[in-house]
Scaffold this motif. Structure first.
Motif, PDB file in Angstrom:
ATOM      1  N   LEU A 125       0.823  -1.208   0.000  1.00 46.57           N
ATOM      2  CA  LEU A 125       0.000   0.000   0.000  1.00 46.57           C
ATOM      3  C   LEU A 125       0.860   1.263   0.000  1.00 46.57           C
ATOM      4  O   LEU A 125       0.488   2.284  -0.590  1.00 46.57           O
ATOM      5  CB  LEU A 125      -0.948  -0.008   1.194  1.00 46.57           C
ATOM      6  N   LYS A 126       2.024   1.206   0.625  1.00 46.04           N
ATOM      7  CA  LYS A 126       2.925   2.356   0.591  1.00 46.04           C
ATOM      8  C   LYS A 126       3.463   2.578  -0.817  1.00 46.04           C
ATOM      9  O   LYS A 126       3.643   3.725  -1.250  1.00 46.04           O
ATOM     10  CB  LYS A 126       4.063   2.162   1.597  1.00 46.04           C
ATOM     11  N   HIS A 127       3.711   1.491  -1.556  1.00 44.56           N
ATOM     12  CA  HIS A 127       4.104   1.629  -2.959  1.00 44.56           C
ATOM     13  C   HIS A 127       2.955   2.214  -3.788  1.00 44.56           C
ATOM     14  O   HIS A 127       3.187   3.045  -4.678  1.00 44.56           O
ATOM     15  CB  HIS A 127       4.522   0.278  -3.529  1.00 44.56           C
ATOM     16  N   PHE A 128       1.735   1.769  -3.492  1.00 45.42           N
ATOM     17  CA  PHE A 128       0.573   2.340  -4.187  1.00 45.42           C
ATOM     18  C   PHE A 128       0.533   3.853  -3.976  1.00 45.42           C
ATOM     19  O   PHE A 128       0.318   4.623  -4.914  1.00 45.42           O
ATOM     20  CB  PHE A 128      -0.723   1.727  -3.664  1.00 45.42           C
ATOM     21  N   LEU A 184      -4.481  -0.586   7.800  1.00 45.42           N
ATOM     22  CA  LEU A 184      -3.482  -0.654   6.731  1.00 45.42           C
ATOM     23  C   LEU A 184      -3.534   0.590   5.840  1.00 45.42           C
ATOM     24  O   LEU A 184      -2.495   1.164   5.491  1.00 45.42           O
ATOM     25  CB  LEU A 184      -3.711  -1.907   5.881  1.00 45.42           C
ATOM     26  N   LEU A 185      -4.740   1.005   5.458  1.00 48.15           N
ATOM     27  CA  LEU A 185      -4.881   2.168   4.590  1.00 48.15           C
ATOM     28  C   LEU A 185      -4.404   3.439   5.283  1.00 48.15           C
ATOM     29  O   LEU A 185      -3.690   4.259   4.687  1.00 48.15           O
ATOM     30  CB  LEU A 185      -6.335   2.315   4.144  1.00 48.15           C
ATOM     31  N   GLU A 186      -4.777   3.594   6.531  1.00 47.10           N
ATOM     32  CA  GLU A 186      -4.381   4.803   7.252  1.00 47.10           C
ATOM     33  C   GLU A 186      -2.869   4.836   7.485  1.00 47.10           C
ATOM     34  O   GLU A 186      -2.243   5.887   7.344  1.00 47.10           O
ATOM     35  CB  GLU A 186      -5.143   4.882   8.584  1.00 47.10           C
ATOM     36  N   CYS A 217     -10.010   5.335  -2.431  1.00 48.72           N
ATOM     37  CA  CYS A 217      -9.005   5.937  -1.560  1.00 48.72           C
ATOM     38  C   CYS A 217      -8.314   7.140  -2.201  1.00 48.72           C
ATOM     39  O   CYS A 217      -8.045   7.138  -3.403  1.00 48.72           O
ATOM     40  CB  CYS A 217      -7.922   4.909  -1.201  1.00 48.72           C
ATOM     41  N   LYS A 218      -8.034   8.128  -1.372  1.00 49.25           N
ATOM     42  CA  LYS A 218      -7.261   9.300  -1.774  1.00 49.25           C
ATOM     43  C   LYS A 218      -6.102   9.446  -0.808  1.00 49.25           C
ATOM     44  O   LYS A 218      -6.140   8.963   0.332  1.00 49.25           O
ATOM     45  CB  LYS A 218      -8.125  10.560  -1.732  1.00 49.25           C
ATOM     46  N   LYS A 219      -5.062  10.138  -1.249  1.00 52.20           N
ATOM     47  CA  LYS A 219      -3.966  10.406  -0.349  1.00 52.20           C
ATOM     48  C   LYS A 219      -4.446  11.295   0.796  1.00 52.20           C
ATOM     49  O   LYS A 219      -5.134  12.291   0.566  1.00 52.20           O
ATOM     50  CB  LYS A 219      -2.810  11.074  -1.086  1.00 52.20           C
ATOM     51  N   GLY A 220      -4.081  10.923   2.019  1.00 48.84           N
ATOM     52  CA  GLY A 220      -4.576  11.652   3.176  1.00 48.84           C
ATOM     53  C   GLY A 220      -3.551  12.630   3.739  1.00 48.84           C
ATOM     54  O   GLY A 220      -2.384  12.570   3.431  1.00 48.84           O
TER      55      GLY A 220
END
Length: 220
Positions: A125-128, A184-186, A217-220
């Protein structure tokens, strides 16, 4: 050979046909993607693109000129090259694309659920987040832990066998709780909207136990 790689190499020739069993679900998720996006010429990467058939359909429906795909299965990639031009072998937990290269990332039909450790899921997810533009969007769906058929492990890991061309092939998948995906997403820098989509009927539900988990999802 890795159990997931072997599974999808063997599944490649019948993948599109077997996917028809979930066509209501797939169409519902695709409609959520299409209805979310304003019509413009996005650059899209489909991560875990499989045969590329669904990627090609999204390209046509969104009128995109640049669509890319990646997968870990050489057999899937060989088929995908008939559907989309820019397809490469790539492990989603170690993407080599440039920073902020894509407007849209899709990781669909529980492709994310074939990663076998929490550490690799977070790294993925960090690569995403890294390859997504600041105003870009990630669309990702995962297997709901509540829908796993027995037997499975307490942590959501499930090992199974699937009949492919009259042969029993080993498989692995991970089922997620919403709280697991939320964390994970956060931790990987995303904010999100969650949808619950019926795996059989494609309907949207409020109850977390009624369908698969789909995130915009959007970058937070």
């Amino acid at each position: 050979m890795d159990i997931v790689l072997e599974h999808f190499n063997r599944l490649a020739n019948s993948y599109d046909e077997k996917s028809l069993n979930r066509i209501s679900y797939l169409n519902s998720v695709d409609n959520l993607i299409i209805n979310t996006l304003i019509k413009k010429d996005y650059k899209l990467l489909d991560i875990g693109c499989g045969t590329g058939k669904r990627t090609k359909e999204l390209k046509l429906k969104l009128s995109l000129s640049e669509v890319y795909g990646c997968d870990i299965s050489p057999n899937m990639i060989n088929i995908a090259k008939r559907n989309i031009e820019n397809v490469i072998f790539q492990d989603m937990s170690n993407l080599t694309y440039d920073d902020k290269e894509f407007d849209i990332l899709t990781c669909l039909f529980n492709s994310f659920g074939y990663i076998n450790s929490k550490k690799k899921r977070l790294a993925t997810l960090k690569h995403f987040n890294r390859v997504l533009k600041d105003d870009g969007t990630l669309f990702i769906d995962v297997m709901n832990f509540c829908l796993l058929s027995e037997p499975f492990k307490d942590n959501g890991d499930k090992f199974f066998k699937l009949s492919i061309e009259d042969k029993e092939v080993d498989g692995y998948v991970h089922g997620f709780t919403h709280n697991e995906m939320k964390k994970l997403l956060e931790e990987s820098g995303f904010k999100y909207n969650k949808f619950v989509v019926g795996y059989d009927d494609g309907k949207l539900y409020r109850n977390n136990t009624k369908g698969q988990l789909f995130y915009i999802c959007k970058k937070g």
